[in-house]
Structures are given as C-alpha cells and as structure tokens.
Design an enzyme around this catalytic site. Structure first.
Site, PDB file in Angstrom:
ATOM      1  N   LEU A 342       6.917  17.957 194.867  1.00  0.00           N
ATOM      2  CA  LEU A 342       6.127  17.421 195.967  1.00  0.00           C
ATOM      3  C   LEU A 342       6.754  17.760 197.316  1.00  0.00           C
ATOM      4  O   LEU A 342       7.973  17.888 197.432  1.00  0.00           O
ATOM      5  CB  LEU A 342       5.989  15.902 195.839  1.00  0.00           C
ATOM      6  CG  LEU A 342       5.409  15.370 194.529  1.00  0.00           C
ATOM      7  CD1 LEU A 342       5.241  13.850 194.620  1.00  0.00           C
ATOM      8  CD2 LEU A 342       4.087  16.044 194.192  1.00  0.00           C
ATOM      9  N   CYS A 343       5.909  17.855 198.316  1.00  0.00           N
ATOM     10  CA  CYS A 343       6.379  18.199 199.660  1.00  0.00           C
ATOM     11  C   CYS A 343       6.839  16.948 200.400  1.00  0.00           C
ATOM     12  O   CYS A 343       6.279  16.547 201.430  1.00  0.00           O
ATOM     13  CB  CYS A 343       5.272  18.908 200.433  1.00  0.00           C
ATOM     14  SG  CYS A 343       4.940  20.569 199.833  1.00  0.00           S
TER      15      CYS A 343
END
Length: 416
Positions: A342-343
């Site tokens: 995930l960012c």
C-alpha cells in the site's frame, strides 16, 4: 507448513494472496471447546470473528447457535442454515430498520443495553404482533483481571451499569411485547488460562445473584460471554481448558442449587477460539531491498489483508510470524522490515523481524489468522485485489471464493 508448500506447489494451486480455512482443524476446535463447557450449556458462535459461508455451515452442523450484531451477519447466518429463533442479536446500538429486519426474519432473542433499547424493541415487535425475549446486558462494577480486551468495569457503550439496574429496576422490566428473561455479561476477551476465565465467570455470576436479589426476578437465561483465547498471527496452539467444565458446574450449582436441572439456562460465546487456528494467510514476496542499513521485504499482503483493525485498537499491534514455504532456508537474521504494497508508511507488519533471507516470488505464510483476519482488515483501502478464500478438508481444496466489494450505486435505490 509442509502440506501448504505441497498444496501451493501443484499446477492447480490457488492464486495468492489466499486465506486457507482448514475445516478439519475447525472441527477439532469446536470439539475441544464443547468438551471444556458443561454439557447443559449452549454455545453461540460470534460471526464477527469470521463469517465465511463454509465456516458458518460447519459450525451450524456441529451444533453452534449464531450470535449476530448486524444485518449482514444476520443474512449470512440465515443463508448458512441457522434457525432465527435460536439466534442472539447483540450490539450496543441498533437501527430501527435492522431490528425490524431481524424480527421479521424470526429472531426472538436480543441483547439490550438500555431502557431505550427495550422500548425500541417493544415498538417494533408490536408492529408484527409478536413477543420477543431480551437479555439485559450488564456493565459490571469492575473489570476482571487478565483481560485481553476490557469490555466491562469502565464507561462503555456496552451494557447498563449495575448501579443503574439496581437503582431503577423498573426501567429494565417487561414491556407489552418484550419479556426480559435474564442477563448478558461479557467482561473480557482472549484469555488463555482457566483461572482468568473462572475469575470473570465468578464475578459475573455473583453480579447476577445481586441483581436477582434486588429485583426479585430469577433469570431464565444467563449469557456469560466467553473470552476463550487463541494465538493470533503467531505460531502456537490454541489453549486448553481441561478442568473448566467441572469448575463451571460447581460454580453454577453453588449459585443456582440443583443446576442444570433447576436454575437458568446458561450460554457461552466464542469467536476467536473456535476459528482462529483454522486459518492461514499465504502470500508472495514482491520485492526485497536494502534501505538505510535494513532489509525490507515487501509482500503482496499488508494491513489491507491482515491486521488493519489493530490501528483501531480492536486488535493489539501485530508482528506476524512470516514463514517461508519453499526456497532457500538460510539462517534467520534480525532487523527485517516487513511491509505490504500500500502507498502509506503505515502498511508495515514489523520494523525489526527475524526472518530467513527471502527472494521476490517466494511464498510465505502467516499462521493462526482464521479469526479477525480478512474480515477485520482495511479491504477497501486503495482497492487492491481481495485475497481468495480457500477451504481445505483432508488436505484437499473443497471450495474457493473471492469476496467482492459492492460498487457504488447510481440508480437511486440505496435504502436504510
């Protein structure tokens, strides 16, 4: 883990990430907990732990009843074959539309936290011309020692304070369409020792005796909750309670002489202990690199697949065991950062894990995630693909599904 390596080494192996639910282990967990409780006691399965259809069906077949706390859980339980009249509908706040759906479906037992909740239930039951039963949930005076997650003895949305019921018992009495039949006490969770469990059950039974003496009403049904522990995302076996049944029988017979032939029916609840050890998350390594002197392993699973709710304090912060299923088995080294795709820098399972050297494409597994795994994670965040859910019996895949998020509706048909 050797059986997992073999399963995922086949040409027809499930895709990853995958949550595997071992239905044989589920059966063993149920049998062990059932043996740890008095024969006369009822056992409810708390769907919040894992509402997968195959898990629900297996526990229904084994004799569990369903404890639900949302319309989605109600529908899942009905679809799995649970009898609505035997369900327990809980939750500290219920929308009218949800209570209406439950009563219409045939649910006749509710856990209620306040006089308003009794009034709400009475109003809706009246619309159907039926009578329903209620357990008054109690927030006890003090928390029991050894709790994994405190549920009582503090200011809480759960239950009515003991002093409130003792001071104003008429507020918690019968309504025209609601018959209070007893009390619901759930004081803590994830207890691994018999002594800690018995401490909370002793306290709960003593509180019920106080309430009965003050109100003059002997309970017909007593739900003592649960709190039965299980390892989460770490290697290990579920705890055993070899003397618990005998200790509970003595406790209940002392409090209600002649129990179980006389006195209230008694129920317990469990989620994590029943399903925790049946689940394993299998996922792949996407990247391995060095950063600021540390090894960083990026997996295709992160907080969106496991442990997202630890940030909400529903679960403790996790540092999962990450076990390589195949590949080189060099020495384990400390200091590895284990992250997801995930960012966000919050997508981290561990900042300093001790791991063997891993390579991109390698399969790894996290054990004991059958409870509060996928269904307690941030599955909608950043819209990565959902894991598949695979059921296994006798070492063979017996089912494979993928939970899909509902897309936005633009047809104006949204209700409730």
């Amino acid at each position: 883990m050797s059986s997992l390596a073999e399963l995922f080494g086949r040409p027809d192996a499930p895709p990853t990430p995958a949550y595997l639910y071992d239905l044989d282990e589920l059966a063993r967990s149920h049998a062990a907990l059932r043996a740890a409780l008095p024969r006369a006691a009822e056992l409810f399965y708390s769907l919040k732990a894992n509402p997968h259809p195959a898990v629900l069906a297996a526990l229904a077949t084994a004799g569990c009843q369903a404890e639900v706390c949302s319309p989605g859980e109600l529908r899942a339980a009905l679809a799995a074959g649970y009898a609505p009249a035997a369900m327990l509908y809980t939750g500290p706040g219920k929308r009218d539309v949800d209570v209406d759906e439950a009563v219409r479906a045939g649910v006749r037992l509710f856990s209620i936290d306040s006089p308003y909740g009794l009034d709400q239930l009475d109003r809706i039951a009246a619309e159907y011309g039926t009578e329903v039963r209620a357990l008054v949930r109690i927030n006890d005076d003090t928390p029991s020692p050894g709790q994994g997650l405190t549920m009582t003895g503090v200011a809480s949305q759960f239950g009515a304070d003991v002093w409130w019921v003792l001071d104003r018992p008429e507020l918690f009495g019968p309504r025209r369409h609601v018959r209070p039949v007893g009390f619901h006490l759930y004081t803590g969770s994830n207890l691994t020792g018999e002594d800690a469990l018995m401490a909370q059950f002793n306290q709960s039974v003593a509180t019920v005796r106080r309430l009965a003496a003050a109100t003059g009403v002997e309970p017909e049904l007593l739900d003592l909750g649960g709190g039965f522990g299980a390892p989460f995302a770490r290697a290990g076996a579920r705890p055993e309670y070899p003397k618990l049944a005998d200790r509970l029988v003595r406790l209940l017979d002392d409090a209600f002489p002649g129990w179980p032939e006389s006195g209230p029916a008694v129920a317990f609840e469990s989620g994590r202990h029943l399903v925790g050890t049946c689940g394993t998350l299998v996922t792949r390594v996407l990247d391995v690199k060095r950063s600021q002197g540390s090894t960083v392993v990026v997996l295709e699973s992160g907080i969106h697949h496991l442990g997202g709710m630890s940030g909400l304090r529903r679960l403790p912060p996790i540092v999962p065991d990450v076990v390589a299923l195949a590949g080189p088995a060099g020495p384990a080294r400390p200091g590895t950062i284990v992250a997801g795709p995930l960012c966000t820098p919050l997508d981290t399972w561990a900042r300093s894990a001790t791991l063997v050297e891993l390579t991109p494409g390698q399969l790894v597994a996290v054990p004991n995630v059958g409870a509060y795994g996928l269904y307690a994670s941030l599955v909608a965040f950043l819209a990565h693909p959902m894991p598949v859910e695979v059921t296994v019996t006798g070492g063979r895949v017996t089912g494979m599904t993928r939970l899909e998020l509902t897309r936005h509706s633009t047809n104006g048909s949204v209700r409730g």
